[in-house]
Write a protein that holds these residues in place. Structure first.
Motif, short mmCIF file in Angstrom:
data_model
loop_
_atom_site.label_atom_id
_atom_site.label_comp_id
_atom_site.label_asym_id
_atom_site.label_seq_id
_atom_site.Cartn_x
_atom_site.Cartn_y
_atom_site.Cartn_z
N GLY A 16 0.73 -1.69 0.22
CA GLY A 16 0.21 -0.47 -0.13
C GLY A 16 0.89 1.63 0.13
O GLY A 16 0.00 2.14 0.26
N ALA A 17 2.34 1.40 -0.85
CA ALA A 17 2.77 2.46 -0.67
C ALA A 17 2.52 3.41 -1.46
O ALA A 17 2.50 3.53 -2.22
CB ALA A 17 4.34 2.01 -0.45
N PRO A 18 2.38 4.38 -1.11
CA PRO A 18 2.70 5.62 -2.47
C PRO A 18 3.47 5.75 -3.16
O PRO A 18 4.15 5.43 -3.27
CB PRO A 18 1.85 7.10 -1.41
N VAL A 36 -0.95 3.78 -9.06
CA VAL A 36 -0.39 5.25 -8.07
C VAL A 36 -1.07 6.17 -9.24
O VAL A 36 -2.41 6.28 -9.23
CB VAL A 36 0.89 5.10 -10.05
N THR A 37 -0.69 7.80 -8.46
CA THR A 37 -1.39 8.74 -8.21
C THR A 37 -0.69 9.75 -9.92
O THR A 37 0.25 9.25 -9.01
CB THR A 37 -1.28 9.24 -7.37
N GLU A 50 0.21 18.05 -2.66
CA GLU A 50 -1.04 16.46 -2.12
C GLU A 50 0.47 15.13 -2.24
O GLU A 50 -0.28 14.01 -2.16
CB GLU A 50 -1.31 15.97 -3.47
N VAL A 51 1.51 15.16 -2.07
CA VAL A 51 2.61 13.98 -2.03
C VAL A 51 2.62 13.20 -0.53
O VAL A 51 2.09 13.74 0.45
CB VAL A 51 3.73 14.01 -1.95
N VAL A 59 8.07 7.55 -6.73
CA VAL A 59 8.27 8.57 -7.81
C VAL A 59 8.54 7.18 -9.12
O VAL A 59 9.35 6.83 -9.51
CB VAL A 59 8.68 9.32 -8.15
N ILE A 60 7.34 7.61 -10.01
CA ILE A 60 7.53 6.51 -11.37
C ILE A 60 6.79 7.86 -12.86
O ILE A 60 6.80 8.58 -12.56
CB ILE A 60 6.62 5.39 -11.38
#
Length: 102
Positions: A16-18, A36-37, A50-51, A59-60
């Motif tokens: 569940g990592a962002p 992903v967001t 928003e992070v 980060v991708i």
């Protein structure tokens, strides 16, 4: 550590990592890693609030260049952020699941 591999990302997603995708909206709509967001790099500075607050933020981007920039930006602000080496392209080419569409 500034970069992680796909296996590390896969494990992080399962926990569940962002994960923040910094590609542009049209790239995101074409193909993305599930969960992903989207915060495009072109809007990143304005939207950094928003992070999510998390132990590690992943980060991708498409191949790793833009995500490395964004991860370094976050790290300079005291956020533990890492870039995903190979990005969405490597994820998709590895046969891992993807999402498409808006």
């Amino acid at each position: 550590m500034t970069e992680v591999d796909l296996l590390t990302l896969e494990d992080a997603l399962a926990e569940g990592a962002p994960v923040i995708d910094v590609r542009e909206a049209d790239e995101y709509a074409q193909v993305r890693v599930p969960g992903v967001t989207l915060i495009p790099l072109s809007e990143f500075v304005e939207r950094v609030g928003e992070v999510p607050d998390a132990e590690i933020v992943y980060v991708i981007c498409a191949v790793g260049g833009r995500s490395l920039q964004a991860a370094k930006y976050l790290s300079a602000r005291g956020i533990n952020a890492v870039s995903v080496a190979g990005g969405t392209s490597a994820w998709s080419q590895s046969g891992r699941p993807v999402e498409m569409g808006a």
